[in-house]
Write an enzyme that holds these catalytic residues in place. Sequence first.
Site, PDB file in Angstrom:
ATOM      1  N   TYR A  16      39.406  33.747  26.192  1.00 50.72           N
ATOM      2  CA  TYR A  16      39.528  33.010  28.104  1.00 50.72           C
ATOM      3  C   TYR A  16      38.925  31.677  26.891  1.00 50.72           C
ATOM      4  CZ  TYR A  16      39.576  37.635  29.425  1.00 50.72           C
ATOM      5  OH  TYR A  16      39.891  39.393  30.299  1.00 50.72           O
TER       6      TYR A  16
ATOM      7  N   GLU B 251      36.943  36.086  49.749  1.00 49.32           N
ATOM      8  CA  GLU B 251      37.350  37.184  50.298  1.00 49.32           C
ATOM      9  C   GLU B 251      37.404  38.259  49.758  1.00 49.32           C
ATOM     10  OE1 GLU B 251      42.288  38.246  50.457  1.00 49.32           O
ATOM     11  OE2 GLU B 251      41.703  36.011  50.619  1.00 49.32           O
ATOM     12  N   ASN B 252      37.504  38.206  48.663  1.00 47.87           N
ATOM     13  CA  ASN B 252      37.368  39.791  47.446  1.00 47.87           C
ATOM     14  C   ASN B 252      36.030  40.435  47.559  1.00 47.87           C
ATOM     15  OD1 ASN B 252      39.897  39.011  47.004  1.00 47.87           O
ATOM     16  ND2 ASN B 252      39.112  38.156  44.283  1.00 47.87           N
TER      17      ASN B 252
ATOM     18  N   TRP C 250      42.157  45.682  34.830  1.00 43.98           N
ATOM     19  CA  TRP C 250      42.410  43.774  35.148  1.00 43.98           C
ATOM     20  C   TRP C 250      44.027  44.098  35.632  1.00 43.98           C
ATOM     21  CZ3 TRP C 250      46.659  43.182  32.377  1.00 43.98           C
ATOM     22  CH2 TRP C 250      47.175  43.523  31.262  1.00 43.98           C
TER      23      TRP C 250
ATOM     24  N   LYS D 134      34.431  39.935  25.144  1.00 45.74           N
ATOM     25  CA  LYS D 134      35.204  40.555  24.607  1.00 45.74           C
ATOM     26  C   LYS D 134      35.853  39.476  22.549  1.00 45.74           C
ATOM     27  CE  LYS D 134      37.666  41.651  28.520  1.00 45.74           C
ATOM     28  NZ  LYS D 134      37.565  40.205  29.269  1.00 45.74           N
TER      29      LYS D 134
ATOM     30  N   ASP E  39      33.023  39.170  33.969  1.00 45.07           N
ATOM     31  CA  ASP E  39      33.034  39.246  32.406  1.00 45.07           C
ATOM     32  C   ASP E  39      34.530  37.846  32.268  1.00 45.07           C
ATOM     33  OD1 ASP E  39      35.243  42.158  31.733  1.00 45.07           O
ATOM     34  OD2 ASP E  39      36.956  40.172  31.329  1.00 45.07           O
TER      35      ASP E  39
ATOM     36  N   SER F 170      38.896  47.453  25.033  1.00 44.57           N
ATOM     37  CA  SER F 170      40.187  47.214  26.184  1.00 44.57           C
ATOM     38  C   SER F 170      41.317  47.323  25.344  1.00 44.57           C
ATOM     39  CB  SER F 170      40.063  45.424  26.112  1.00 44.57           C
ATOM     40  OG  SER F 170      40.706  45.521  26.644  1.00 44.57           O
TER      41      SER F 170
ATOM     42  N   HIS G 203      38.637  43.325  22.029  1.00 48.97           N
ATOM     43  CA  HIS G 203      39.752  43.035  22.652  1.00 48.97           C
ATOM     44  C   HIS G 203      40.903  43.854  22.986  1.00 48.97           C
ATOM     45  CE1 HIS G 203      40.033  39.258  25.708  1.00 48.97           C
ATOM     46  NE2 HIS G 203      41.649  40.119  25.824  1.00 48.97           N
TER      47      HIS G 203
END
Length: 266
Positions: A22, A218-219, A162, A51, A17, A112, A84
């Site tokens: 960003y 981990e995620n 998010w 976005k 994403d 979004s 966005h």
Amino acid sequence: MRAVCLTALRAGYRHIDTAHAYNDEAGVGRAVKHFMAESGTPREQIWITSKLWPTEYGEGTTMKAIDEMLERLQLDYIDLLYVHQPVGDFVGAWHDMEKAVAMGKVRALGISNFDASDEVFERIMTESRVNPAVLQIECHPYAQRLAIREKVKPYGIHITCWFPLGGDMSNGALLKDPTIMQIAEAHGKTPAQVILRWHMQEGFSAIPGASNPDYIEENIAISDFELTDGEMAQMRGLNKEERFFNMSLEEKERAYLGKMQIPTQR
């Protein structure tokens, strides 16, 4: 961003994403290109979303912005493209986005932050010929967004979350929640893994942001356990519709339509 994205792809992630705002699309594009070359993974197995920012909204303007986005990403198409923020000429942007779908530049469209008001949601639904496939909003165990989930259900709109772990603004509140910590201990997992597993079992998509390689690993390690019905009920019981990001629609209009400019990406 190239290194972080490459780490994630090598760990097994296939949904990236990104967004013009960003300032990382170019890095994502380089990472995807490198990973496909080294692994032989076909483009169709990697899902890329991005976005458009409000300063890119408007018929003609948005099509140019989509072409520039594809150049930054070094891609022939974008799997899912969002507007966005629900400010400015998002209807004009949507019309160009629909044209981009017909041209094969974009596969699916999303909205979004269109939970900002009933008015903006109803307007996009009324004006669109291609309905949104996805709504991306802040959503986590403290803000389970029950009302908006019911609102979009008749349209078949999927929810992507998010701040699925609360984000930086939460100061780790979810990760320190006693109920979540207790469930994590019972499974030999971390609180973050329990929260992400809850998202999956609720039927959401979740996009946790991480740059630390340990957190990236981990995620994604959440497919080897399942929360029980009782644990899911405990998680749902944490809901208090408490968001951590609370900018009003009026504040977004003032901030996003003029002052916030996107730097040129390298």
